[in-house]
Design a protein around this motif. Structure first.
Motif, PDB file in Angstrom:
ATOM      1  N   VAL A  24       0.822  -1.207   0.000  1.00 58.36           N
ATOM      2  CA  VAL A  24       0.000   0.000   0.000  1.00 58.36           C
ATOM      3  C   VAL A  24       0.859   1.261   0.000  1.00 58.36           C
ATOM      4  O   VAL A  24       2.002   1.260   0.457  1.00 58.36           O
ATOM      5  CB  VAL A  24      -0.956   0.046   1.211  1.00 58.36           C
ATOM      6  CG1 VAL A  24      -1.945  -1.094   1.154  1.00 58.36           C
ATOM      7  CG2 VAL A  24      -0.184   0.032   2.525  1.00 58.36           C
ATOM      8  N   HIS A  25       0.242   2.350  -0.494  1.00 60.31           N
ATOM      9  CA  HIS A  25       0.895   3.656  -0.543  1.00 60.31           C
ATOM     10  C   HIS A  25      -0.077   4.699  -0.001  1.00 60.31           C
ATOM     11  O   HIS A  25      -0.712   5.433  -0.754  1.00 60.31           O
ATOM     12  CB  HIS A  25       1.294   3.976  -1.987  1.00 60.31           C
ATOM     13  CG  HIS A  25       1.930   5.320  -2.173  1.00 60.31           C
ATOM     14  ND1 HIS A  25       2.972   5.772  -1.389  1.00 60.31           N
ATOM     15  CD2 HIS A  25       1.668   6.323  -3.058  1.00 60.31           C
ATOM     16  CE1 HIS A  25       3.330   6.978  -1.794  1.00 60.31           C
ATOM     17  NE2 HIS A  25       2.537   7.344  -2.793  1.00 60.31           N
ATOM     18  N   PRO A  26      -0.256   4.766   1.325  1.00 61.36           N
ATOM     19  CA  PRO A  26      -1.181   5.754   1.907  1.00 61.36           C
ATOM     20  C   PRO A  26      -0.631   7.170   1.805  1.00 61.36           C
ATOM     21  O   PRO A  26       0.582   7.393   1.850  1.00 61.36           O
ATOM     22  CB  PRO A  26      -1.315   5.302   3.359  1.00 61.36           C
ATOM     23  CG  PRO A  26      -0.064   4.547   3.640  1.00 61.36           C
ATOM     24  CD  PRO A  26       0.351   3.906   2.355  1.00 61.36           C
ATOM     25  N   TYR A  27      -1.558   8.124   1.712  1.00 61.24           N
ATOM     26  CA  TYR A  27      -1.213   9.526   1.462  1.00 61.24           C
ATOM     27  C   TYR A  27      -1.921  10.411   2.489  1.00 61.24           C
ATOM     28  O   TYR A  27      -3.108  10.215   2.765  1.00 61.24           O
ATOM     29  CB  TYR A  27      -1.669   9.881   0.045  1.00 61.24           C
ATOM     30  CG  TYR A  27      -1.293  11.257  -0.451  1.00 61.24           C
ATOM     31  CD1 TYR A  27      -0.097  11.459  -1.131  1.00 61.24           C
ATOM     32  CD2 TYR A  27      -2.150  12.336  -0.281  1.00 61.24           C
ATOM     33  CE1 TYR A  27       0.241  12.713  -1.619  1.00 61.24           C
ATOM     34  CE2 TYR A  27      -1.817  13.607  -0.758  1.00 61.24           C
ATOM     35  CZ  TYR A  27      -0.623  13.787  -1.429  1.00 61.24           C
ATOM     36  OH  TYR A  27      -0.290  15.023  -1.910  1.00 61.24           O
ATOM     37  N   LEU A  28      -1.184  11.363   3.069  1.00 65.49           N
ATOM     38  CA  LEU A  28      -1.739  12.308   4.042  1.00 65.49           C
ATOM     39  C   LEU A  28      -2.395  11.598   5.223  1.00 65.49           C
ATOM     40  O   LEU A  28      -3.572  11.788   5.513  1.00 65.49           O
ATOM     41  CB  LEU A  28      -2.754  13.247   3.364  1.00 65.49           C
ATOM     42  CG  LEU A  28      -2.173  14.424   2.591  1.00 65.49           C
ATOM     43  CD1 LEU A  28      -3.295  15.196   1.906  1.00 65.49           C
ATOM     44  CD2 LEU A  28      -1.372  15.360   3.503  1.00 65.49           C
TER      45      LEU A  28
END
Length: 288
Positions: A156-160
């Motif tokens: 995964v690449h979570p943002y903010l």
């Protein structure tokens, strides 16, 4: 696919001058950042070829290149797979494609995002040839999408998101799947100036339901999400201060469970390369 511990995330790779983008990518690699994250659409022409990706790969020798979020609504799976396999084999070995479902406030055809992503992955798997599991990850924030990413992609690449989100995501993923965190930083020591820059950066996302739901799951309230964001929200989502402060905050994110951090320096425009900040941070961060 080895992304290393730290990378650079920048909208300027896709929105800035192409010549400077190539030069900036080469410098970031020389500074020691091991992955270059391309914010925005990595295409560039009606055929959907990964032209910006190819340019970044040509400009570098060993860094992984990662278009941060290819929308499953905008790029048909078979087209994406063809564009991937049109690249030379050596380039494909250092390419990871981030997939995302965007937002209902932006996409008119937005429906059942989990089902749409699962179906998109099925299409990538059935391609001839398929797009490898090791070459894709998902910009997941919710628990169902995170589990899907763990089962069907590199991770995964979570943002903010805040540290609590990182801890929760690590628990959901378990050992093995990649947690490649985007972390926005503001290189300023004055609290008022730093928070103002952070609020300006955050403002386009404040009305998006997916982000708001993620922040509420982390324990923030509707009051925290009002008026541009409370100081509590801003200080949790952003790292600001001097280089040592920022490096210490990034170390905390790693301790919380991130495997890799894509560092985004907050800038005044999409086309600005924060190269001086990259250099200053590299001098402390990568030396550690």
């Amino acid at each position: 696919m080895e992304l290393g511990m730290f990378g650079i995330w920048s909208l300027a790779f896709t929105h800035g001058d192409p010549g400077e983008a190539a030069d900036a990518a080469a410098e970031a690699e020389e500074l020691g950042y091991e992955t270059l994250w391309l914010g925005g659409d990595p295409g560039g022409n009606p055929r959907g070829d990964l032209v910006t990706v190819a340019r970044m790969l040509d400009a570098t020798r060993r860094a992984v290149v990662a278009p941060a979020c290819v929308s499953v609504w905008d790029r048909p799976a078979d087209q994406l797979a063809r564009a991937y396999h049109a690249l030379p084999p050596a380039d494909r070995e250092r390419l990871v494609i981030g997939l995302g479902v965007s937002h209902c406030e932006i996409v008119s055809t937005y429906r059942r995002p989990y089902t749409a992503m699962a179906g998109y992955l099925e299409e990538l798997d059935s391609g001839v040839p398929p797009l490898p599991v090791s070459a894709r990850l998902i910009g997941a924030h919710g628990p169902r999408m995170t589990r899907l990413a763990a089962d069907r992609t590199l991770g995964v690449h979570p943002y903010l998101v805040d540290t609590e989100h990182v801890i929760r995501t690590r628990e959901l993923l378990g050992d093995g799947p990649l947690l490649a965190l985007e972390q926005t930083v503001v290189a300023h020591t004055d609290p008022a100036v730093a928070r103002a820059r952070a609020r300006w950066t955050l403002s386009p996302y404040m009305s998006l339901a997916n982000y708001r739901a993620a922040w509420l799951r982390s324990g923030f309230t509707e009051e925290d999400l009002a008026g541009g964001g409370s100081d509590r929200l801003i200080d949790a989502l952003f790292l600001w201060g001097n280089t040592e402060d920022i490096a210490a905050g990034l170390a905390e994110r790693l301790k919380a469970g991130a495997d890799h951090i894509a560092v985004q320096i907050a800038t005044e425009s999409r086309g600005t390369f924060a190269r001086s900040a990259w250099r200053e941070l590299a001098g402390v961060l990568l030396a550690r």
